[in-house]
Write an enzyme that holds these catalytic residues in place. Structure first.
Site: not given
Ligand code: GLP
Length: 241
Positions: A67, A138, A136, A143
Site C-alpha cells: 500500500d 485491517h 481493527n 479496513e
Molecule cells: C498501517 C499499514 C499496515 C500495517 C498497519 C499496522 O496501516 N498500512 O500494512 O500492518 O499499519 O502497523 P504497525 O505495524 O505500525 O502497528
C-alpha cells in the site's frame, strides 16, 4: 493457520526474518510481498544483518508492497516509498527497478490502481506476503467493511487507523485520509502469507483473526481460509489466544 508463539519483539522479528530468508535461499528470484508499519522493522534489520554477512542475497528478488498513502511524493519521509528505501531496500542488494509500490503520486485513482493490479497479476502474484495487522484487524489498508475487497483500490482510512498512524507524523492533520492498497483477494493469491504481530494493542485483532468468524468486519480473519498462512506473534499479541 500455523501460529508461532514468540517471547518478545526481538524473537518475533528473528523468526519472521528466518522464514523470509529461507524463502529467498530456496528461490533466489522470489517475489516478496512486503509491508510497512513499525512491526516489520525488526525483521528488516535482521535480514540486513544476514545480507551483510553474506548469508542471504537479494540480487534476483523482486518486491511488491501492499500500500501507499495518496498524495505524498515518493521522497516524502512519511511515504511508504521512503520507508521501504530507508528501512530495507537501500541496505541490501535488491535492484530498485524490481521494487514496486502503488503510486501515491498519481491522483488518478483508477489508473494508479489498475496499473498496480496489472503489475502484480503479470508477476503471477507473490511467493510470500508479509503482513502486519491493524488494531481493527485491517491488512494492508483494507479496513473493516461489508465485503472483502478484490484488487488494488483507493480507500478512505478509518479514524482509528488515522489515529494509530498519527504517531509517525508530526501532527494528526498531516496523516493522509486516503490510500491505495492491494485488495484482500490479491493478498489471498500469495503462495504463502506471513503475519507478524507484536504488543498488547494487537491482542484483540490477533484473537479475532485466528479464532473469530471469517468476516469483512475483521479483514485479517479471511486468512483462516488460506492454505499456507503462518502467524508469528509475541506473548502480548497472543494474550487472548
Ligand atoms: C498501517 C499499514 C499496515 C500495517 C498497519 C499496522 O496501516 N498500512 O500494512 O500492518 O499499519 O502497523 P504497525 O505495524 O505500525 O502497528
Amino acid at each position: 493457520m500455523k501460529v508461532i508463539r514468540c517471547k518478545d519483539y526481538e524473537d518475533m522479528s528473528r523468526k519472521a526474518a528466518n522464514i523470509i530468508s529461507a524463502q529467498v535461499i530456496l528461490k533466489p528470484d522470489s517475489k516478496l510481498g512486503l509491508a510497512t508499519g513499525t512491526t516489520p522493522i525488526g525483521a528488516y534489520q535482521q535480514l540486513i544483518k544476514w545480507y551483510e554477512k553474506g548469508d542471504v542475497d537479494f540480487a534476483e528478488v523482486s518486491a511488491y508492497n501492499l500500500d501507499e498513502y495518496c498524495g505524498l511524493s515518493h521522497d516524502n519521509v512519511q511515504s511508504y516509498h521512503y520507508f521501504m528505501r530507508d528501512n530495507f531496500f537501500d541496505h541490501i542488494n535488491i535492484d530498485l527497478a524490481n521494487t514496486h509500490i502503488p503510486n501515491g503520486e498519481n491522483l488518478d485513482a483508477e489508473a494508479a490502481c489498475a496499473e498496480y493490479d496489472a503489475l502484480v497479476k503479470e508477476a503471477g502474484y507473490v511467493d510470500l506476503q508479509l503482513l502486519g495487522i491493524g488494531r481493527n484487524g485491517h491488512i494492508g489498508f483494507n479496513e473493516p467493511d461489508d465485503v472483502f475487497s478484490k484488487g488494488t483500490h483507493q480507500v478512505d482510512l478509518t479514524e482509528s487507523t488515522i489515529e494509530a498512524n498519527s504517531r509517525l507524523f508530526d501532527r494528526a492533520e498531516d496523516v493522509p485520509r486516503q490510500a491505495y492498497t492491494m485488495g484482500v483477494q490479491t493478498i489471498m493469491h500469495a503462495k504463502m502469507i506471513l503475519v507478524a504481530a507484536t504488543g498488547s494493542d494487537k491482542a484483540q485483532a490477533v484473537h479475532d483473526m485466528i479464532l473469530g468468524p471469517v468476516t469483512p468486519k475483521v479483514p485479517a480473519s479471511i486468512l483462516q481460509l488460506h492454505t499456507n498462512c503462518v502467524v508469528v506473534a509475541d506473548e502480548e499479541a497472543l494474550a487472548l489466544v
